[in-house]
Motif scaffolding. Structure first.
Motif, PDB file in Angstrom:
ATOM      1  N   GLU A 222      16.682   0.853  -2.008  1.00 19.05           N
ATOM      2  CA  GLU A 222      16.521   2.277  -1.688  1.00 19.05           C
ATOM      3  C   GLU A 222      17.857   2.892  -1.280  1.00 19.05           C
ATOM      4  OE1 GLU A 222      13.425   3.207   1.059  1.00 19.05           O
ATOM      5  OE2 GLU A 222      11.947   1.892   0.092  1.00 19.05           O
ATOM      6  N   LEU A 223      18.637   2.133  -0.494  1.00 16.70           N
ATOM      7  CA  LEU A 223      19.957   2.628  -0.083  1.00 16.70           C
ATOM      8  C   LEU A 223      20.862   2.802  -1.298  1.00 16.70           C
ATOM      9  CD1 LEU A 223      21.898   3.373   2.216  1.00 16.70           C
ATOM     10  CD2 LEU A 223      22.566   0.952   2.308  1.00 16.70           C
ATOM     11  N   GLU A 224      20.767   1.891  -2.254  1.00 19.60           N
ATOM     12  CA  GLU A 224      21.568   2.009  -3.475  1.00 19.60           C
ATOM     13  C   GLU A 224      21.215   3.292  -4.225  1.00 19.60           C
ATOM     14  OE1 GLU A 224      22.446  -0.441  -7.650  1.00 19.60           O
ATOM     15  OE2 GLU A 224      21.080  -1.273  -6.131  1.00 19.60           O
ATOM     16  N   ASP A 225      19.920   3.589  -4.304  1.00 22.44           N
ATOM     17  CA  ASP A 225      19.498   4.825  -4.977  1.00 22.44           C
ATOM     18  C   ASP A 225      20.037   6.059  -4.251  1.00 22.44           C
ATOM     19  OD1 ASP A 225      18.132   3.306  -6.812  1.00 22.44           O
ATOM     20  OD2 ASP A 225      16.195   3.498  -5.788  1.00 22.44           O
ATOM     21  N   MET A 226      20.020   6.019  -2.913  1.00 19.86           N
ATOM     22  CA  MET A 226      20.521   7.160  -2.136  1.00 19.86           C
ATOM     23  C   MET A 226      22.019   7.373  -2.369  1.00 19.86           C
ATOM     24  SD  MET A 226      18.760   6.615   1.603  1.00 19.86           S
ATOM     25  CE  MET A 226      16.995   6.494   1.841  1.00 19.86           C
ATOM     26  N   THR A 227      22.784   6.291  -2.319  1.00 19.42           N
ATOM     27  CA  THR A 227      24.246   6.419  -2.398  1.00 19.42           C
ATOM     28  C   THR A 227      24.739   6.653  -3.816  1.00 19.42           C
ATOM     29  OG1 THR A 227      24.454   4.000  -2.532  1.00 19.42           O
ATOM     30  CG2 THR A 227      24.623   5.016  -0.349  1.00 19.42           C
ATOM     31  N   SER A 228      23.910   6.355  -4.793  1.00 19.73           N
ATOM     32  CA  SER A 228      24.328   6.603  -6.184  1.00 19.73           C
ATOM     33  C   SER A 228      24.319   8.084  -6.521  1.00 19.73           C
ATOM     34  CB  SER A 228      23.415   5.838  -7.152  1.00 19.73           C
ATOM     35  OG  SER A 228      22.083   6.332  -7.064  1.00 19.73           O
ATOM     36  N   ASN A 229      23.676   8.885  -5.673  1.00 17.56           N
ATOM     37  CA  ASN A 229      23.566  10.324  -5.927  1.00 17.56           C
ATOM     38  C   ASN A 229      24.687  11.134  -5.283  1.00 17.56           C
ATOM     39  OD1 ASN A 229      21.151  10.087  -7.441  1.00 17.56           O
ATOM     40  ND2 ASN A 229      19.956  10.000  -5.536  1.00 17.56           N
ATOM     41  N   ILE A 230      25.636  10.453  -4.631  1.00 20.19           N
ATOM     42  CA  ILE A 230      26.748  11.184  -4.016  1.00 20.19           C
ATOM     43  C   ILE A 230      28.035  10.916  -4.801  1.00 20.19           C
ATOM     44  CG2 ILE A 230      25.696  11.106  -1.723  1.00 20.19           C
ATOM     45  CD1 ILE A 230      27.647   8.840  -1.017  1.00 20.19           C
ATOM     46  N   ASP A 231      29.011  11.774  -4.648  1.00 19.45           N
ATOM     47  CA  ASP A 231      30.290  11.597  -5.324  1.00 19.45           C
ATOM     48  C   ASP A 231      30.985  10.341  -4.819  1.00 19.45           C
ATOM     49  OD1 ASP A 231      29.837  13.944  -6.683  1.00 19.45           O
ATOM     50  OD2 ASP A 231      30.946  15.175  -5.230  1.00 19.45           O
ATOM     51  N   GLU A 232      31.850   9.785  -5.650  1.00 16.19           N
ATOM     52  CA  GLU A 232      32.537   8.550  -5.300  1.00 16.19           C
ATOM     53  C   GLU A 232      33.410   8.696  -4.064  1.00 16.19           C
ATOM     54  OE1 GLU A 232      34.636   6.799  -8.510  1.00 16.19           O
ATOM     55  OE2 GLU A 232      32.930   6.829  -9.889  1.00 16.19           O
ATOM     56  N   GLU A 233      33.929   9.890  -3.848  1.00 17.76           N
ATOM     57  CA  GLU A 233      34.813  10.101  -2.700  1.00 17.76           C
ATOM     58  C   GLU A 233      34.044  10.410  -1.419  1.00 17.76           C
ATOM     59  OE1 GLU A 233      34.922  11.945  -5.456  1.00 17.76           O
ATOM     60  OE2 GLU A 233      36.587  10.984  -6.526  1.00 17.76           O
ATOM     61  N   MET A 234      32.756  10.574  -1.547  1.00 19.88           N
ATOM     62  CA  MET A 234      31.934  10.993  -0.409  1.00 19.88           C
ATOM     63  C   MET A 234      31.288   9.790   0.289  1.00 19.88           C
ATOM     64  SD  MET A 234      32.264  14.276  -0.363  1.00 19.88           S
ATOM     65  CE  MET A 234      30.907  14.843   0.653  1.00 19.88           C
ATOM     66  N   ILE A 235      30.830  10.033   1.502  1.00 20.27           N
ATOM     67  CA  ILE A 235      30.047   9.044   2.236  1.00 20.27           C
ATOM     68  C   ILE A 235      28.703   9.654   2.596  1.00 20.27           C
ATOM     69  CG2 ILE A 235      32.014   7.789   3.192  1.00 20.27           C
ATOM     70  CD1 ILE A 235      31.603   9.340   5.806  1.00 20.27           C
TER      71      ILE A 235
END
Length: 285
Positions: A222-235
């Protein structure tokens, strides 16, 4: 000669038994001299109870000047921030004398130590301790049925019932509210939604001078799905709570696949970091 020795033995044995009986009777009939300060104490606590918040010992102490001290200790889990206070009151000199007389009349200090129901594993364990100038004597048991024990115990408890009931109510209210808020660690997203709870957390540890909260395999996806939706430079930022209180901010990086969320703060030294980790782990219990 042998016959004379035999006769002497026949005379000696009854005399010895009589002497032993007299010593025993004298000891049993000896009235104790109560201690000058604390002279009797009641305690009770649940035995093998599943109610964590109600598993503690309540104590009632009676002093020779009539002072009564009521307090709780030995909590299986204390939900209050500070140690519980002590409730004090007094009894009359007449009641104090009645307690002394009842202890003597019921020969409490010569009862067997354990007067509990031997077949009961659950219930209330009661203890009554008498303090004398020579020693202290405790009688106890789970759901005791001994008449002498119960007569003294119940009389003292009734004398202090009003103050004791008030004190128990306060303690139980603190415990009840604490148990309701005892939800442990959980993590909220930027919108204030709870996204992970303590059961989702696999472990908490240090890694390269950072504190890591690692999710279990299911939640890592689930965390992977969440973080895949943000830009590479973002947290992706989160908020960590323990028992409904905000603790600290967390961050996760783009494309996280290992289920790791990091504490945003840095620590002054390793001891400080380890203490922080240990405190967080208590929220997993």
């Amino acid at each position: 000669m042998k016959e004379n020795n035999y006769r002497k033995k026949l005379i000696f044995i009854p005399l010895l038994l009589l002497a032993m009986c007299l010593v025993s009777c004298e000891k049993k009939n000896k009235v104790p001299e109560f201690a000058d300060d604390l002279f009797v104490k009641l305690s009770y606590e649940p035995a093998n109870s599943d109610d964590i918040e109600k598993t503690y010992k309540l104590n009632i102490e009676i002093y020779r000047d009539g002072t009564v001290r009521i307090y709780a200790n030995e909590f299986l889990k204390w939900y209050g921030k500070d140690v519980p206070g002590i409730q004090t009151s007094t009894i009359s000199p007449e009641d104090e004398k009645k307690i002394e007389k009842m202890i003597i009349d019921e020969d409490l200090y010569h009862l067997q130590r354990d007067v509990g129901n031997k077949t009961d594993m659950e219930g209330i364990r009661k203890t009554l301790t008498v303090y004398t100038k020579e020693e202290e004597y405790s009688v106890y048991g789970i759901n005791p049925s001994n008449k002498s024990f119960n007569k003294v115990y119940d009389f003292i408890y009734e004398l202090t019932f009003e103050k004791t009931a008030t004190y128990i109510t306060k303690i139980d209210e603190i415990q009840r509210k604490g148990a309701e808020n005892d939800v442990g660690l959980y993590i909220k997203d930027n919108f204030g939604n709870i996204v992970f709870v303590k059961e989702d957390i696999k472990d908490i540890y240090s890694e390269s001078e950072a504190v890591v909260i690692e999710l279990n395999e299911e939640k890592a996806k689930e965390l992977e799905d969440m973080t895949s939706n943000i830009d590479e430079e973002m947290i992706l930022s989160f908020s960590l709570y323990n028992d409904n209180e905000f603790i600290i901010m967390l961050v996760a990086y783009h494309g996280t696949t290992d289920g790791k969320i990091y504490v945003s703060n840095s620590f002054g030294n390793e001891d400080e970091m380890n203490e922080f980790i240990q405190n967080l782990k208590e929220g997993l219990e």
